[in-house]
Design a protein around this motif. Structure first.
Motif, short mmCIF file in Angstrom:
data_model
loop_
_atom_site.label_atom_id
_atom_site.label_comp_id
_atom_site.label_asym_id
_atom_site.label_seq_id
_atom_site.Cartn_x
_atom_site.Cartn_y
_atom_site.Cartn_z
N ALA A 167 91.00 68.26 -17.54
CA ALA A 167 91.52 68.93 -16.34
C ALA A 167 91.31 68.07 -15.10
O ALA A 167 92.17 68.04 -14.20
CB ALA A 167 90.85 70.29 -16.17
N ALA A 170 93.87 65.47 -15.35
CA ALA A 170 95.21 66.03 -15.19
C ALA A 170 95.64 66.12 -13.74
O ALA A 170 96.84 66.19 -13.44
CB ALA A 170 95.28 67.42 -15.83
N TYR A 360 99.79 66.31 -19.47
CA TYR A 360 98.37 66.43 -19.12
C TYR A 360 97.82 67.80 -19.51
O TYR A 360 96.72 67.91 -20.08
CB TYR A 360 98.18 66.24 -17.62
N TRP A 361 98.55 68.84 -19.18
CA TRP A 361 98.01 70.19 -19.34
C TRP A 361 98.10 70.70 -20.77
O TRP A 361 97.34 71.57 -21.18
CB TRP A 361 98.67 71.14 -18.35
N VAL A 364 94.86 69.49 -22.00
CA VAL A 364 93.79 70.40 -21.58
C VAL A 364 93.70 71.59 -22.53
O VAL A 364 92.61 72.01 -22.94
CB VAL A 364 94.01 70.89 -20.13
N SER A 423 95.15 60.46 -21.56
CA SER A 423 94.07 61.41 -21.32
C SER A 423 92.83 61.09 -22.15
O SER A 423 91.71 61.07 -21.64
CB SER A 423 94.55 62.84 -21.64
#
Length: 539
Positions: A167, A170, A360-361, A364, A423
């Motif tokens: 996160a 992100a 990105y999420w 997560v 990531s």
């Protein structure tokens, strides 16, 4: 085992998700928001700089930054970032994460503003000043990588640690997106005010002086988010793992985490002095013991990050050139300078919104479910596949009617970069190395990545130029062309996939378990090298 887990560290490992977790994500994440904005906003205004400072009087065509100037403007911040990652990573292990954290943030704020105020009596002087300040901006940004990752990993519980670190990272996606949105708003404001129908009128009229404000405003606004979070960074206590395992201050670690977790934690002085084992805590970065325990791990984290960043930063910095080549952005002579910034910003914002940020999420959401290794393998695999899908029928994608499909495919490479190695290469080095070397090793891994970014920034600039002079920007030497450049990037992704097998899975394990800090040297499999490790000087 040298002893049971310290109470303060166990409390962090099993803590339920609380407000302080989200506070730490925002505070550390805003640094990455600023990092991404500052690093990538330059690509939005590079063509504008060429028009303003390198226009030939009387020429019917827009000005273009000379090859060396363009390479320097795009790549100098990465050189600074690489230096900052190594220096501040080492300093974070020597002085503590919190003390160094404020230094990097202030450097970012000051150099963001200074970049927008770049000056000179000539075009060369202005570009030299801009490069100087962007180097030091990158130096501050570099420090944010190992410190943010280390702080978040040492604050998090082991069940959702991956999601918390992801996160923080992100926020980079939001930084890229915000850079595009800010550029859109600023360019739209000037575009609405000055409606020059062509470049020729643009060059002769009053638009160019106002265009000079556009790039300066865009660069200077990068200071705002960093400045807003400075106070809260300074209010964060030092991480308990640094205080207990490195500084050996049991009382302070217990007091800090008692406030954070809102529970009573006993200060275990004797355990702290013996934590990690008197033997295992003595080896340094360049010792045989470190090589035996973590040598392959460090090789894995550095090489995967290196190959990833060659591809990732090439894609980000030069997507404007790719969009121009496939016809998604009109040719420069058909637009005035502000219109060109607007169209470039619109294209990159769309890619960020549809491909970059979602990737990105999704990471997560899934990293603590399917693990780091699986996500990194999946990401590298699909990045390779989509790069080849773009490169093999490249001439098909560049014909009229297929431009949108090309952009969609290109967007998928960004999605799987971020739902993948972009990531995980950030997360894993913050989890698998000992506390006393954690920030240093993360800095080394990140610096290897930035070495790849430098190759991407400088190499792709030349490689993407066509062999035919008509296909090249003014002043650029013959290159291999975008199609062959895409093949090279696909090969880099494949190499990253192979080196991923050197990286261990850290999902669901405590930091001490991954780094083997609780092991006694006599009990591990490296008995042959233990004697040398005991006498090796600490780094």
């Amino acid at each position: 085992m040298a002893g049971d887990q310290l109470q303060v560290l166990n409390a962090l490992d099993v803590a339920k998700t609380q407000l302080y977790h989200f506070t730490a994500i925002v505070i550390a994440g805003m640094g990455f928001f600023t990092d991404a904005y500052d690093l990538f906003c330059i690509s939005l205004v590079t063509k504008l700089l060429g028009r303003i400072y390198y226009t030939i009087d009387g020429s019917p065509n827009p000005g273009t930054l000379p090859p060396r100037v363009s390479a320097a403007v795009n790549g100098v911040a990465f050189c600074g970032t690489l230096s900052g990652q190594l220096f501040f990573g080492w300093l974070g292990d020597k002085m503590g994460r919190k003390r160094v954290y404020g230094m990097t943030l202030m450097l970012m704020v000051l150099c963001s503003v200074a970049s927008g105020l770049s000056f000179g009596r000539s075009a060369r002087g202005t570009m030299a000043t801009l490069c100087f300040f962007r180097f030091w901006l990158g130096f501050g940004i570099g420090g944010d990588y190992p410190l943010s990752a280390t702080i978040m990993s040492e604050y998090a519980n082991k069940k959702t640690r991956g999601a918390f670190i992801a996160a923080v990272f992100a926020m980079q996606g939001f930084g890229i997106l915000t850079g595009g949105v800010v550029s859109l708003i600023v360019s739209l404001g000037f575009k609405t005010k000055y409606k020059a129908p062509s470049y020729a009128e643009d060059a002769k009229g009053s638009l160019v002086p106002e265009a000079d404000y556009v790039w300066r405003i865009i660069l200077m606004l990068g200071a705002a988010p960093a400045a807003l979070t400075y106070y809260w960074r300074m209010k964060m206590p030092e991480t308990a793992r640094y205080t207990a395992l490195v500084a050996k201050n049991a009382k302070q670690a217990a007091a800090d985490m008692s406030k954070v977790l809102q529970v009573e934690i006993e200060a275990e002085d004797e355990k702290v002095l013996a934590s990690g084992g008197a033997n295992s805590s003595s080896f340094g970065l360049f010792s045989r013991e470190f090589l035996a325990r973590h040598g392959l791990h460090l090789l894995g984290t550095t090489t995967t990050w290196f190959f990833l960043d060659i591809s990732f930063y090439s894609q980000n910095l030069f997507q404007k050139d790719i969009f121009s080549k496939v016809g998604w952005i009109p040719k420069a002579p058909t637009m005035n300078a502000i219109e060109e910034v607007y169209r470039i910003s619109r294209a990159q914002t769309l890619i960020a919104l549809c491909g970059t940020v979602p990737g990105y999420w999704v990471t997560v959401a899934l990293i603590d479910v399917i693990g780091r290794f699986a996500i990194q393998m999946l990401g590298f695999t699909f990045m390779t596949v989509f790069m080849l899908a773009l490169a093999l029928p490249y001439h098909h994608w560049t014909t009229p009617g297929h431009h949108t499909a090309f952009v969609v495919m290109y967007g998928f490479t960004f999605f799987f970069a971020n739902f993948g190695p972009n990531s995980t290469t950030f997360i894993v080095p913050a989890e698998i190395f000992p506390a006393r070397l954690r920030s240093t090793c993360h800095g080394i891994s990140a610096a290897a990545g930035k070495a790849g970014a430098i190759i991407g920034a400088f190499g792709f600039l030349y490689a993407a130029q066509g062999k035919d002079p008509a296909e090249r920007d003014h002043g650029y030497p013959k290159g291999i062309g975008i199609r062959n450049a895409l093949f090279v990037l696909a090969a880099c992704n494949l190499c990253g996939l192979l080196f991923t097998f050197l990286v261990p899975e850290s999902n669901g394990k405590s930091l001490e378990e991954m780094s083997r800090e609780n092991e006694d040297e006599e009990g591990d499999g490296a008995a042959a090298t233990a004697g040398n490790a005991k006498t090796a000087p600490a780094v």
